[in-house]
Structures are given as C-alpha cells and as structure tokens.
Design a protein around this motif. Sequence first.
Motif, PDB file in Angstrom:
ATOM      1  N   LYS A  95       0.838  -1.207   0.000  1.00 61.32           N
ATOM      2  CA  LYS A  95       0.000   0.000   0.000  1.00 61.32           C
ATOM      3  C   LYS A  95       0.871   1.255   0.000  1.00 61.32           C
ATOM      4  O   LYS A  95       0.550   2.237  -0.677  1.00 61.32           O
ATOM      5  CB  LYS A  95      -0.941   0.011   1.200  1.00 61.32           C
ATOM      6  N   ASP A  96       1.976   1.224   0.756  1.00 67.03           N
ATOM      7  CA  ASP A  96       2.886   2.374   0.769  1.00 67.03           C
ATOM      8  C   ASP A  96       3.433   2.644  -0.629  1.00 67.03           C
ATOM      9  O   ASP A  96       3.501   3.795  -1.067  1.00 67.03           O
ATOM     10  CB  ASP A  96       4.044   2.139   1.746  1.00 67.03           C
ATOM     11  N   ILE A  97       3.817   1.597  -1.330  1.00 64.79           N
ATOM     12  CA  ILE A  97       4.357   1.748  -2.693  1.00 64.79           C
ATOM     13  C   ILE A  97       3.304   2.345  -3.619  1.00 64.79           C
ATOM     14  O   ILE A  97       3.576   3.269  -4.385  1.00 64.79           O
ATOM     15  CB  ILE A  97       4.872   0.398  -3.222  1.00 64.79           C
ATOM     16  N   VAL A  98       2.083   1.823  -3.544  1.00 66.61           N
ATOM     17  CA  VAL A  98       1.000   2.351  -4.375  1.00 66.61           C
ATOM     18  C   VAL A  98       0.724   3.806  -4.029  1.00 66.61           C
ATOM     19  O   VAL A  98       0.561   4.649  -4.920  1.00 66.61           O
ATOM     20  CB  VAL A  98      -0.285   1.496  -4.230  1.00 66.61           C
ATOM     21  N   ASN A  99       0.683   4.135  -2.754  1.00 64.68           N
ATOM     22  CA  ASN A  99       0.412   5.510  -2.333  1.00 64.68           C
ATOM     23  C   ASN A  99       1.481   6.478  -2.826  1.00 64.68           C
ATOM     24  O   ASN A  99       1.177   7.571  -3.304  1.00 64.68           O
ATOM     25  CB  ASN A  99       0.281   5.598  -0.815  1.00 64.68           C
ATOM     26  N   ILE A 100       2.736   6.079  -2.710  1.00 61.39           N
ATOM     27  CA  ILE A 100       3.839   6.922  -3.180  1.00 61.39           C
ATOM     28  C   ILE A 100       3.744   7.131  -4.681  1.00 61.39           C
ATOM     29  O   ILE A 100       3.869   8.252  -5.187  1.00 61.39           O
ATOM     30  CB  ILE A 100       5.205   6.306  -2.791  1.00 61.39           C
ATOM     31  N   VAL A 105       2.376  10.500  -9.445  1.00 62.97           N
ATOM     32  CA  VAL A 105       1.675  10.652 -10.724  1.00 62.97           C
ATOM     33  C   VAL A 105       0.651  11.784 -10.635  1.00 62.97           C
ATOM     34  O   VAL A 105       0.538  12.613 -11.539  1.00 62.97           O
ATOM     35  CB  VAL A 105       1.003   9.321 -11.154  1.00 62.97           C
ATOM     36  N   TYR A 106      -0.085  11.841  -9.532  1.00 61.80           N
ATOM     37  CA  TYR A 106      -1.073  12.897  -9.350  1.00 61.80           C
ATOM     38  C   TYR A 106      -0.410  14.273  -9.382  1.00 61.80           C
ATOM     39  O   TYR A 106      -0.892  15.197 -10.039  1.00 61.80           O
ATOM     40  CB  TYR A 106      -1.826  12.702  -8.024  1.00 61.80           C
ATOM     41  N   GLU A 107       0.693  14.409  -8.650  1.00 67.82           N
ATOM     42  CA  GLU A 107       1.408  15.688  -8.607  1.00 67.82           C
ATOM     43  C   GLU A 107       1.921  16.071  -9.992  1.00 67.82           C
ATOM     44  O   GLU A 107       1.834  17.237 -10.399  1.00 67.82           O
ATOM     45  CB  GLU A 107       2.563  15.608  -7.605  1.00 67.82           C
ATOM     46  N   LYS A 111       0.722  19.437 -12.079  1.00 68.82           N
ATOM     47  CA  LYS A 111       1.664  20.431 -12.579  1.00 68.82           C
ATOM     48  C   LYS A 111       1.502  20.609 -14.082  1.00 68.82           C
ATOM     49  O   LYS A 111       1.572  21.725 -14.589  1.00 68.82           O
ATOM     50  CB  LYS A 111       3.101  20.029 -12.236  1.00 68.82           C
ATOM     51  N   LEU A 112       1.291  19.505 -14.783  1.00 64.37           N
ATOM     52  CA  LEU A 112       1.106  19.588 -16.233  1.00 64.37           C
ATOM     53  C   LEU A 112      -0.166  20.359 -16.584  1.00 64.37           C
ATOM     54  O   LEU A 112      -0.180  21.160 -17.526  1.00 64.37           O
ATOM     55  CB  LEU A 112       1.045  18.190 -16.849  1.00 64.37           C
ATOM     56  N   SER A 113      -1.231  20.136 -15.842  1.00 62.36           N
ATOM     57  CA  SER A 113      -2.490  20.829 -16.139  1.00 62.36           C
ATOM     58  C   SER A 113      -2.389  22.320 -15.828  1.00 62.36           C
ATOM     59  O   SER A 113      -3.027  23.135 -16.492  1.00 62.36           O
ATOM     60  CB  SER A 113      -3.664  20.194 -15.395  1.00 62.36           C
ATOM     61  N   LYS A 114      -1.591  22.697 -14.852  1.00 66.77           N
ATOM     62  CA  LYS A 114      -1.406  24.109 -14.507  1.00 66.77           C
ATOM     63  C   LYS A 114      -0.585  24.818 -15.584  1.00 66.77           C
ATOM     64  O   LYS A 114      -0.779  25.999 -15.837  1.00 66.77           O
ATOM     65  CB  LYS A 114      -0.715  24.262 -13.159  1.00 66.77           C
ATOM     66  N   SER A 115       0.379  24.109 -16.194  1.00 66.54           N
ATOM     67  CA  SER A 115       1.249  24.731 -17.197  1.00 66.54           C
ATOM     68  C   SER A 115       0.565  24.857 -18.548  1.00 66.54           C
ATOM     69  O   SER A 115       1.040  25.563 -19.420  1.00 66.54           O
ATOM     70  CB  SER A 115       2.561  23.960 -17.331  1.00 66.54           C
ATOM     71  N   ASN A 116      -0.537  24.173 -18.734  1.00 71.63           N
ATOM     72  CA  ASN A 116      -1.249  24.236 -20.033  1.00 71.63           C
ATOM     73  C   ASN A 116      -2.301  25.256 -20.015  1.00 71.63           C
ATOM     74  O   ASN A 116      -3.021  25.823 -19.666  1.00 71.63           O
ATOM     75  CB  ASN A 116      -1.856  22.885 -20.408  1.00 71.63           C
TER      76      ASN A 116
END
Length: 116
Positions: A95-100, A105-107, A111-116
Amino acid sequence: MNITAYRLRILRETKGLSQKKVAEYLGVTRAAYNQYENGVSKPIRKLEKLSALFGVTADYILGKDETEIETSISEVNPQVQSQVQKYLGLSDMGKDIVNITLDAVYERERKLSKSN
C-alpha cells in the motif's frame, strides 16, 4: 470477503491500528481477531467494544448500514472496483508503494495541467 470482515479491516487500518492492538483491546488473541477480519467468524460478543473503538454502530460493522462513500463506490465502474479490491488486499508495504506512486503521478498531472 464478507461485509463485516471488510469493514473491520478498513476501520482498523483507518485508525492505524495493528490486529494485535485491536485484539488486546478486545481481550482476544490476535488469531481470533484475524478470524473476524477474514470472515471466518463474526465478532458478535465483541460488537459493543468494536463500536466504541471505531466510533461506529454495531449495525454498521455487521453491514446493515451503508455509508455515503460506500454507496458511491458501489456505483463506480467495475474496473475501479477491482483496483480498490486489489489495493485492499495488499500488505502495508504494498500500500505504501501504491500511495507513493499515486501521489507522484497525481502531482505530475497537476503540474502539467497548470502549465497548459
């Protein structure tokens, strides 16, 4: 996994408790508590203590009440339901690996959506 077993596991994990700690609180062995979470037996005699520990009703633990989030999850497409079930079956390290990974990926996507 039955609803009682599922809810006990989720409630325990949400509180950050080990099976051993919950078992000690209930006055049973860890193996006995493990049977509750695996659906081998129901914690009928320990419902009052479990309700107090987790801050929910006995009916909720037994699957007689459904929360809003559970209603929402049941309406999600089968692929997402399958992924949630897989996640719940992972060890703490898994679960820790999945959460990390999910956080990274979310972050990145944010960031990509903010730059577009």
